[in-house]
Design a protein around this motif. Structure first.
Motif, mmCIF file in Angstrom:
data_model
loop_
_atom_site.group_PDB
_atom_site.id
_atom_site.type_symbol
_atom_site.label_atom_id
_atom_site.label_comp_id
_atom_site.label_asym_id
_atom_site.label_seq_id
_atom_site.Cartn_x
_atom_site.Cartn_y
_atom_site.Cartn_z
ATOM 1 N N GLU A 110 1.197 -1.358 -0.048
ATOM 2 C CA GLU A 110 -0.125 -0.071 -0.059
ATOM 3 C C GLU A 110 0.421 1.309 -0.149
ATOM 4 O O GLU A 110 0.210 2.720 -0.405
ATOM 5 C CB GLU A 110 -1.116 -0.119 1.214
ATOM 6 C CG GLU A 110 -1.869 -1.084 0.670
ATOM 7 C CD GLU A 110 -2.562 -1.422 2.469
ATOM 8 O OE1 GLU A 110 -2.292 -0.304 3.660
ATOM 9 O OE2 GLU A 110 -3.714 -1.722 2.232
ATOM 10 N N ASP A 111 2.133 0.768 0.266
ATOM 11 C CA ASP A 111 3.068 2.846 0.802
ATOM 12 C C ASP A 111 3.452 2.658 -0.606
ATOM 13 O O ASP A 111 3.719 4.303 -1.018
ATOM 14 C CB ASP A 111 3.868 2.404 1.931
ATOM 15 C CG ASP A 111 3.829 2.489 3.202
ATOM 16 O OD1 ASP A 111 2.645 2.489 3.436
ATOM 17 O OD2 ASP A 111 4.362 1.916 4.119
ATOM 18 N N GLU A 114 0.690 4.132 -3.891
ATOM 19 C CA GLU A 114 0.493 5.410 -3.446
ATOM 20 C C GLU A 114 1.410 6.252 -4.317
ATOM 21 O O GLU A 114 1.314 7.601 -4.375
ATOM 22 C CB GLU A 114 0.882 6.087 -1.882
ATOM 23 C CG GLU A 114 0.184 5.467 -0.757
ATOM 24 C CD GLU A 114 0.148 5.818 0.426
ATOM 25 O OE1 GLU A 114 1.163 6.801 0.881
ATOM 26 O OE2 GLU A 114 -0.575 5.492 1.661
ATOM 27 N N VAL A 115 3.011 5.864 -4.516
ATOM 28 C CA VAL A 115 3.446 6.809 -5.315
ATOM 29 C C VAL A 115 3.180 6.595 -7.051
ATOM 30 O O VAL A 115 3.951 7.113 -7.819
ATOM 31 C CB VAL A 115 4.995 6.647 -4.763
ATOM 32 C CG1 VAL A 115 5.686 7.461 -3.655
ATOM 33 C CG2 VAL A 115 5.535 4.798 -5.045
ATOM 34 N N GLU A 118 -1.770 6.199 -11.521
ATOM 35 C CA GLU A 118 -3.203 5.012 -11.787
ATOM 36 C C GLU A 118 -3.219 4.093 -12.922
ATOM 37 O O GLU A 118 -3.237 3.403 -12.953
ATOM 38 C CB GLU A 118 -4.620 6.208 -11.741
ATOM 39 C CG GLU A 118 -5.141 5.280 -11.446
ATOM 40 C CD GLU A 118 -5.636 4.212 -10.216
ATOM 41 O OE1 GLU A 118 -6.139 3.069 -10.458
ATOM 42 O OE2 GLU A 118 -5.121 4.275 -8.819
#
Length: 145
Positions: A110-111, A114-115, A118
């Protein structure tokens, strides 16, 4: 008895018979070394001819052995080249599997998610899924590229 021993025995028996026949043909007994060497000159010629034949046969055998050895070395070289090629393909496949595994780990973290943009995440998810499980969004996204 092997062939070499039989050949050597045959040569010695033949030489002995030739000596006995040569002495028993009615020739006078030799009186000196020069007459003795003359009596065996025929035997010397026979042994010289046999020695030459043996040398020629040996050269022929070695030539055939070298030809067979070259053929075997050629086959070993081809097998080694094929093995090298297959090893390269195998290592390439393992490398690709590790790359996919790292991508899956990055997607599931998940971390890191984020970067990621999409569009890249969608593309990676579509590439990682099999063709039968691709969702409608993957097909739509892939057709828009």
């Amino acid at each position: 008895m092997d062939r070499r021993a039989a050949a050597a025995l045959a040569v010695f028996l033949t030489a002995g018979v030739l000596i006995l026949v040569g002495m028993g043909v009615g020739l006078p007994a030799p009186h000196g070394w020069d007459e003795l060497s003359d009596a065996f000159s025929v035997v010397n010629g026979i042994f010289s001819a046999l020695a030459l034949i043996v040398v020629l046969v040996t050269v022929w055998i070695q030539f055939n052995e070298l030809r067979m050895q070259r053929a075997e070395l050629r086959m070993q070289r081809e097998a080694a080249e094929q093995s090298r090629h297959e090893l390269f393909r195998s290592s390439e496949s393992v490398f690709r599997e590790l790359h996919v595994h790292l991508l899956e780990m990055a997607i599931n973290d998940e971390d890191l998610a984020e970067v990621w943009p999409e569009s890249a995440l969608t593309l990676i998810r579509c590439a990682a899924s099999s063709s039968s499980t691709r969702t409608w969004s993957c097909r739509t996204f892939a057709s828009g590229i």
